[in-house]
Design a protein around this motif. Structure first.
Motif, PDB file in Angstrom:
ATOM      1  N   SER A   1      62.717  56.362  85.861  1.00  0.00           N
ATOM      2  CA  SER A   1      63.160  57.594  85.206  1.00  0.00           C
ATOM      3  C   SER A   1      62.865  58.738  86.465  1.00  0.00           C
TER       4      SER A   1
ATOM      5  N   ARG B   1      65.692  61.105  88.811  1.00  0.00           N
ATOM      6  CA  ARG B   1      67.161  60.336  88.876  1.00  0.00           C
ATOM      7  C   ARG B   1      68.228  61.321  88.346  1.00  0.00           C
TER       8      ARG B   1
ATOM      9  N   ALA C   1      71.696  62.021  85.964  1.00  0.00           N
ATOM     10  CA  ALA C   1      72.329  61.653  84.936  1.00  0.00           C
ATOM     11  C   ALA C   1      73.232  60.552  85.491  1.00  0.00           C
TER      12      ALA C   1
ATOM     13  N   TRP D   1      72.840  53.588  81.183  1.00  0.00           N
ATOM     14  CA  TRP D   1      73.347  55.120  81.263  1.00  0.00           C
ATOM     15  C   TRP D   1      72.023  55.659  81.167  1.00  0.00           C
ATOM     16  N   PHE D   2      71.797  56.605  82.004  1.00  0.00           N
ATOM     17  CA  PHE D   2      70.752  57.821  81.929  1.00  0.00           C
ATOM     18  C   PHE D   2      71.187  58.922  81.985  1.00  0.00           C
ATOM     19  N   ASP D   3      70.740  59.767  80.905  1.00  0.00           N
ATOM     20  CA  ASP D   3      71.330  60.878  80.638  1.00  0.00           C
ATOM     21  C   ASP D   3      70.797  62.226  81.463  1.00  0.00           C
ATOM     22  N   GLY D   4      69.822  61.982  82.007  1.00  0.00           N
ATOM     23  CA  GLY D   4      69.080  62.981  82.884  1.00  0.00           C
ATOM     24  C   GLY D   4      67.787  63.185  82.505  1.00  0.00           C
ATOM     25  N   SER D   5      67.480  62.718  81.338  1.00  0.00           N
ATOM     26  CA  SER D   5      66.067  62.674  80.770  1.00  0.00           C
ATOM     27  C   SER D   5      65.361  61.613  80.030  1.00  0.00           C
ATOM     28  N   THR D   6      66.691  60.786  79.635  1.00  0.00           N
ATOM     29  CA  THR D   6      66.172  59.584  78.769  1.00  0.00           C
ATOM     30  C   THR D   6      67.074  58.526  78.896  1.00  0.00           C
ATOM     31  N   TRP D   7      66.647  57.306  79.039  1.00  0.00           N
ATOM     32  CA  TRP D   7      67.415  55.903  79.162  1.00  0.00           C
ATOM     33  C   TRP D   7      67.987  55.644  77.836  1.00  0.00           C
ATOM     34  N   THR D   8      69.386  55.622  77.863  1.00  0.00           N
ATOM     35  CA  THR D   8      70.080  55.240  76.324  1.00  0.00           C
ATOM     36  C   THR D   8      70.298  53.745  76.252  1.00  0.00           C
TER      37      THR D   8
END
Length: 54
Positions: free
Chosen positions: A11, A14, A16, A30-37
């Motif tokens: 993380s 990185r 999003a 998919w990484f939303d910019g703060s958390t891996w989904t």
């Protein structure tokens, strides 16, 4: 998640978007910019093996 997990290490710094899945390098996550989904996919261009009739 625990500190030092594959997700934590992957993380750092990185943007999003789609990235190699830290737990399954053969997929993207998919990484939303703060958390891996939980959303994953096969990388574009990688096709599943198919039989001659499919």
């Amino acid at each position: 998640m625990t500190t030092g997990s594959a997700f934590d290490r992957a993380s750092r710094a990185r943007p999003a978007g789609w990235h190699e899945d830290p737990e399954d390098p053969g997929r993207q996550r998919w990484f939303d910019g703060s958390t891996w989904t939980d959303i994953t996919r096969r990388p574009p261009g990688k096709r599943r093996a198919s039989c001659r009739c499919c």
